[in-house]
Scaffold this active site. Structure first.
Site, PDB file in Angstrom:
ATOM      1  N   SER A 122       0.843  -1.190   0.000  1.00 29.48           N
ATOM      2  CA  SER A 122       0.000   0.000   0.000  1.00 29.48           C
ATOM      3  C   SER A 122       0.887   1.252   0.000  1.00 29.48           C
ATOM      4  O   SER A 122       1.752   1.373  -0.866  1.00 29.48           O
ATOM      5  CB  SER A 122      -0.958  -0.036   1.192  1.00 29.48           C
ATOM      6  OG  SER A 122      -1.957   0.945   1.089  1.00 29.48           O
TER       7      SER A 122
ATOM      8  N   ARG B   9     -11.622   7.496   8.757  1.00 26.59           N
ATOM      9  CA  ARG B   9     -11.309   6.078   8.956  1.00 26.59           C
ATOM     10  C   ARG B   9     -12.453   5.192   8.479  1.00 26.59           C
ATOM     11  O   ARG B   9     -12.223   4.136   7.874  1.00 26.59           O
ATOM     12  CB  ARG B   9     -11.016   5.815  10.425  1.00 26.59           C
ATOM     13  CG  ARG B   9     -10.669   4.370  10.753  1.00 26.59           C
ATOM     14  CD  ARG B   9      -9.431   3.906   9.996  1.00 26.59           C
ATOM     15  NE  ARG B   9      -8.899   2.674  10.547  1.00 26.59           N
ATOM     16  CZ  ARG B   9      -7.809   2.071  10.121  1.00 26.59           C
ATOM     17  NH1 ARG B   9      -7.124   2.607   9.130  1.00 26.59           N
ATOM     18  NH2 ARG B   9      -7.380   0.961  10.676  1.00 26.59           N
TER      19      ARG B   9
ATOM     20  N   ASP C 220      -9.131  -6.767  -4.072  1.00 25.52           N
ATOM     21  CA  ASP C 220      -8.814  -5.384  -3.695  1.00 25.52           C
ATOM     22  C   ASP C 220      -9.586  -4.416  -4.596  1.00 25.52           C
ATOM     23  O   ASP C 220      -9.378  -4.374  -5.803  1.00 25.52           O
ATOM     24  CB  ASP C 220      -7.304  -5.153  -3.846  1.00 25.52           C
ATOM     25  CG  ASP C 220      -6.826  -3.846  -3.241  1.00 25.52           C
ATOM     26  OD1 ASP C 220      -7.649  -2.936  -3.004  1.00 25.52           O
ATOM     27  OD2 ASP C 220      -5.605  -3.729  -3.000  1.00 25.52           O
TER      28      ASP C 220
ATOM     29  N   HIS D 219      -8.296  -5.098   0.111  1.00 18.20           N
ATOM     30  CA  HIS D 219      -6.961  -4.497   0.216  1.00 18.20           C
ATOM     31  C   HIS D 219      -6.220  -4.987   1.457  1.00 18.20           C
ATOM     32  O   HIS D 219      -5.001  -5.204   1.421  1.00 18.20           O
ATOM     33  CB  HIS D 219      -7.111  -2.976   0.247  1.00 18.20           C
ATOM     34  CG  HIS D 219      -5.807  -2.236   0.255  1.00 18.20           C
ATOM     35  ND1 HIS D 219      -4.896  -2.305  -0.777  1.00 18.20           N
ATOM     36  CD2 HIS D 219      -5.261  -1.396   1.187  1.00 18.20           C
ATOM     37  CE1 HIS D 219      -3.845  -1.544  -0.500  1.00 18.20           C
ATOM     38  NE2 HIS D 219      -4.042  -0.987   0.677  1.00 18.20           N
ATOM     39  N   ASP D 220      -6.931  -5.160   2.554  1.00 21.22           N
ATOM     40  CA  ASP D 220      -6.287  -5.623   3.796  1.00 21.22           C
ATOM     41  C   ASP D 220      -5.707  -7.024   3.678  1.00 21.22           C
ATOM     42  O   ASP D 220      -4.996  -7.474   4.583  1.00 21.22           O
ATOM     43  CB  ASP D 220      -7.279  -5.591   4.950  1.00 21.22           C
ATOM     44  CG  ASP D 220      -7.374  -4.223   5.610  1.00 21.22           C
ATOM     45  OD1 ASP D 220      -6.580  -3.329   5.250  1.00 21.22           O
ATOM     46  OD2 ASP D 220      -8.230  -4.042   6.504  1.00 21.22           O
TER      47      ASP D 220
END
Length: 391
Positions: free
Chosen positions: A160, A232, A325, A355-356
């Site tokens: 990332s 967030r 992702d 993505h994580d």
């Protein structure tokens, strides 16, 4: 009731350190043409450095990560290591062989100079903190390497935002980058990615407690926590996949709450939980600074375009993306791998977590790290001696 969060979630004077620091004596030259004085970088290491520094591996964190790649939560570390399963004896980053170095990024809030740090007059930088680019962050990391006596990294690894910096290392300093692993990161930020980052920045700046960026001396509970929490929430949606969220939460109400009467859905509670965690450990100013740097990421800027820039990185490279992702789609990594001279086809991390997945799927990522570190390396080109006095 938990205590109110401090105005800035970064460490404060007197907090347990949990890391080391280097100071850069000369003002750091930035891509914008300005200079940033009083820079220091926090970092952690694992393993033992070889006499010639040839076994050093640089690991670079993502947006809200820090130098704590491995180890438990504890004094100075609000969270466990974010890649704990990869670092240690016998693991992919085998500390019996490799000297692993992880800095906190310039502009961050876990020990390195950023908006919450004291400026030249002793008060927090706040709104006076300059715009940083990914290239500026790598300039600071190169100064750290000089201090540590590392002329050339055996490998530079990142995912990332860390992948952006890893790629910039390979393009701007190929003679100092022995090999490269880029995970879930592009050659340049797309309009879609800039848009997601921009709305997060807007959420923070629209919070009345933002005070133009000069909130760091406000009392507990009086920082821009609503804006940072909302940023967030937005980000976390992009970090996970739609099928995963649906399979975990569906349209169910949070137990004991009724959405028709002001209650929350389970997925809302999940996002609220992650927002609350972040405002207690991260600084809103750093979030803005780092997101702006990610929005400006483009290895081809001023270098004749992406294809020409990537042609500089003639070194062994692996590029991988996560199949689910939606923030940094796999197609971006496939293009990147096709343009890097030392890479073959992009690898795919198979994961439902979006993505994580680059953080969660440590077995698959570990296999990539092992493959990278097992590749033969060319002899390093001569590296000029550092020109800035560092301590």
């Amino acid at each position: 009731m938990p205590p109110l969060p401090s105005a800035s979630g970064g460490p404060r004077e007197g907090d347990p350190p949990g890391r080391r620091w280097v100071a850069i004596e000369d003002p750091l030259p930035l891509e914008s043409g300005t200079r940033l004085p009083g820079v220091r970088l926090a970092y952690e290491t694992w393993g033992r450095r070889a006499a010639d520094g040839s076994n050093a591996v640089l690991v670079l964190h993502a947006l809200t990560g820090d130098s704590h790649v491995a180890g438990p939560a504890g004094p100075g570390h609000p969270t466990p290591g974010w890649w704990d399963g990869l670092v240690g004896p016998g693991r992919a980053l085998d500390t019996d062989r490799w000297f692993v170095v992880a800095p906190n990024v310039l502009g961050g809030c876990r020990g390195s100079t950023g908006p919450s740090s004291p400026g030249p007059d002793g008060t927090p930088w706040g709104s006076r903190f300059p715009y940083l680019s990914v290239r500026d962050q790598v300039t600071a990391e190169a100064a750290l390497a000089d201090v540590l006596g590392i002329r050339r990294w055996a490998a530079v690894i990142g995912g990332s935002m860390g992948g952006m910096r890893a790629l910039e290392w390979a393009v701007s300093r190929p003679e100092r980058t022995g090999s490269l692993l880029v995970l879930a990161a592009p050659a340049a930020a797309s309009a879609d990615q800039i848009a997601w980052g921009s709305v997060q920045i807007g959420a923070i700046r629209s919070d009345p407690e933002w005070r133009g960026g000069d909130y760091h001396r406000a009392p507990p509970g009086a920082g821009p926590h609503r804006g940072l929490g909302q940023a967030r929430r937005i980000a976390h949606i992009t970090y996970r996949s739609a099928p995963e969220l649906d399979s975990r939460f569906g349209g169910e109400a949070q137990p004991g709450e009724e959405p028709a009467h002001g209650g929350r859905y389970r997925v809302e509670s999940y996002l609220d939980h992650h927002a609350d965690k972040l405002v207690r450990r991260f600084d809103a100013g750093s979030y803005v600074t780092l997101t702006e740097a990610m929005n400006g990421h483009d290895v081809g800027r001023g270098r004749g375009g992406i294809t020409r820039a990537l042609g500089r990185a003639e070194l062994p490279a692996l590029v991988a993306g996560v199949d689910s992702d939606r923030l940094y789609p796999l197609a971006q990594q496939e293009r990147l791998a096709a343009l890097l001279p030392g890479a073959d086809a992009a690898r795919t991390v198979v994961s439902p977590y979006g993505h994580d997945g680059f953080l969660i799927e440590t077995d698959q990522v570990g296999a990539l790290v092992r493959e990278l570190l097992s590749q033969p390396r060319t002899a390093p080109a001569p590296v000029p001696a550092p020109t800035s006095p560092l301590s």
